[in-house]
Enzyme design. Structure first.
Site, PDB file in Angstrom:
ATOM      1  N   GLU A 266      39.691  73.514 -23.469  1.00  0.00           N
ATOM      2  CA  GLU A 266      40.642  72.870 -22.567  1.00  0.00           C
ATOM      3  C   GLU A 266      41.439  71.614 -22.987  1.00  0.00           C
ATOM      4  OE1 GLU A 266      38.744  71.695 -18.902  1.00  0.00           O
ATOM      5  OE2 GLU A 266      37.586  73.600 -18.538  1.00  0.00           O
ATOM      6  N   GLU A 320      45.550  74.053  -8.712  1.00  0.00           N
ATOM      7  CA  GLU A 320      44.542  74.585  -8.019  1.00  0.00           C
ATOM      8  C   GLU A 320      44.388  73.744  -6.675  1.00  0.00           C
ATOM      9  OE1 GLU A 320      41.306  76.379 -10.364  1.00  0.00           O
ATOM     10  OE2 GLU A 320      42.517  75.181 -11.839  1.00  0.00           O
ATOM     11  N   LYS A 323      40.701  72.370  -5.582  1.00  0.00           N
ATOM     12  CA  LYS A 323      39.666  71.623  -6.213  1.00  0.00           C
ATOM     13  C   LYS A 323      39.353  70.176  -5.750  1.00  0.00           C
ATOM     14  CE  LYS A 323      39.367  71.860 -10.712  1.00  0.00           C
ATOM     15  NZ  LYS A 323      39.584  71.725 -12.217  1.00  0.00           N
ATOM     16  N   GLU A 329      43.298  66.384 -10.347  1.00  0.00           N
ATOM     17  CA  GLU A 329      42.690  67.371 -10.751  1.00  0.00           C
ATOM     18  C   GLU A 329      43.296  68.773  -9.943  1.00  0.00           C
ATOM     19  OE1 GLU A 329      39.666  68.381 -11.917  1.00  0.00           O
ATOM     20  OE2 GLU A 329      39.531  66.393 -13.027  1.00  0.00           O
TER      21      GLU A 329
END
Length: 387
Positions: A266, A320, A323, A329
């Site tokens: 990541e 997203e 999250k 985030e």
């Protein structure tokens, strides 16, 4: 006679090294996170990835709708065994076998599952009990693959955060934390035996955010900068990601695993954040991910390991919206929930104001019978070559 004896002795008694599975083609991949209720379907994601020519993909579970969508596409996928399943898989071999049969064997070979990530950021994390079961879960999953004759196809791995390190500056000083090393060493020993890499989640974004007064943002963004020099190795670093990778190599060498490869599972940069996340901007995200693509395209190593190509999965395909945590985030995606690009680093989205960069599943299927036949032929040739 002596030569014949020597030949048969070497033939039957020389230990055979386990076949190393390569779960990564080239240098560039992407994470397909799905903690959202507004992102495109898996079929549309396949269209997006193939148009972008991104072949390496990681997901954080083994969702069957995703695995079915990836069937016959040639995309190489690493699936995830979630942290919540580790205790069960560690304590029950038959459950591990059931999981592998249902989520791996059932989809091979049409869905090219090339790896299983057993847990995510377990060591160094807040659930200490998971530290004690990670190795057992990894071994039981691997043993299940072995019984099904799949260890030559599917690689076992697990990703670590920076929390496993006691210190990472300068890179040569990096070692594993004292409370982590007792769990890390047996895991590394097992991974060394089966030919698995050390997987690292590396975020210059987070490192910069933790100390913006002392870290040059250009160093974090692959921009022109003085960089840093490591006095112990006399190596110079012009970007933080290389330094983070070499810090991991230093920790591995200190632990006795100098030859183990480091793969970045990541890395990314948030395009939006809270008031205290000033570095989370569209410009910075574009700069980081564009320069990262250029850096990976060079297919070169790091200052400490110049012959080992840096390989990295970008986080992530989409923003997203579900999250938890700070705003950043929810804003690591290269693409917005509707499939349009979040910012331009050379990719085309599913939707765009420009017709030339608009892709959809319907468009993909309506390119005419010639292209359809070509795709079928390519798929058949791919299957024949690999399987």
């Amino acid at each position: 006679m002596e030569k014949s004896f020597l030949f048969f002795f070497l033939l039957f008694f020389t230990p055979i090294a386990p076949r190393t599975v390569q779960a990564f083609t080239g240098t560039y991949g992407i994470n397909y996170g799905r903690i959202a209720d507004n992102i495109p379907s898996p079929d549309e994601v396949v269209t997006l990835l193939r148009a972008a020519k991104i072949k390496n993909v990681r997901i954080y579970d083994a969702d069957h709708s995703v695995l079915n969508a990836f069937s016959g596409t040639g995309l190489e996928i690493v699936i995830g065994l979630p942290n919540g399943n580790l205790k069960e898989m560690s304590s029950n071999e038959s459950h591990a076998m059931d999981w592998v049969r249902e989520n791996v064997q059932a989809f091979l070979p049409r869905t090219k599952i090339c790896g299983i990530a057993v847990g995510n950021e377990v060591l160094g994390g807040g659930d200490y009990e998971l530290w004690t079961v990670l190795l057992g879960a990894a071994k039981n999953i691997y043993n299940s693959l072995e019984k099904l004759h799949l260890t030559g196809v599917v690689q076992i791995q697990t990703a670590h955060s920076q929390a496993v390190f006691a210190n990472s500056y300068p890179p040569s000083s990096c070692i594993f934390k004292d409370n982590v090393v007792q769990f890390m060493k047996p895991l590394l020993e097992f991974f060394s035996q089966i030919g698995s890499p050390f997987c690292l989640n590396a975020y210059p974004f987070l490192a910069y955010m933790s100390d913006p007064e002392n870290i040059d943002i250009n160093y974090s963004l692959f921009q022109s900068t003085q960089g840093i020099s490591d006095s112990k190795t006399n190596l110079h670093y012009d970007n933080m990601l290389d330094a983070q990778i070499d810090a991991a190599y230093a920790a591995l060498e200190d632990a006795g695993f100098k030859k183990m490869e480091v793969i970045v599972t990541e890395t990314g940069w948030a395009s939006r954040g809270d008031d205290n996340e000033a570095a989370a901007t569209v410009d910075n995200a574009r700069t980081y991910n564009y320069n990262l693509r250029k850096r990976l395209a060079k297919r070169k190593g790091t200052p400490l390991r110049p012959k080992k190509m840096v390989k990295a999965y970008i986080f992530a395909i989409f923003n997203e919206n579900l999250k938890p945590g700070p705003t950043s985030e929810r804003n690591f995606g290269l693409f917005k929930p509707d499939g349009s690009i979040a910012y331009d680093i050379g990719y085309h989205g599913l939707k765009s104001s420009a017709d030339s960069s608009h892709l959809s599943v319907k468009d993909f299927r309506a390119r005419g019978w010639v292209q359809t036949c070509s795709l079928i032929l390519i798929t058949l040739l791919w299957r024949w070559f690999y399987f």
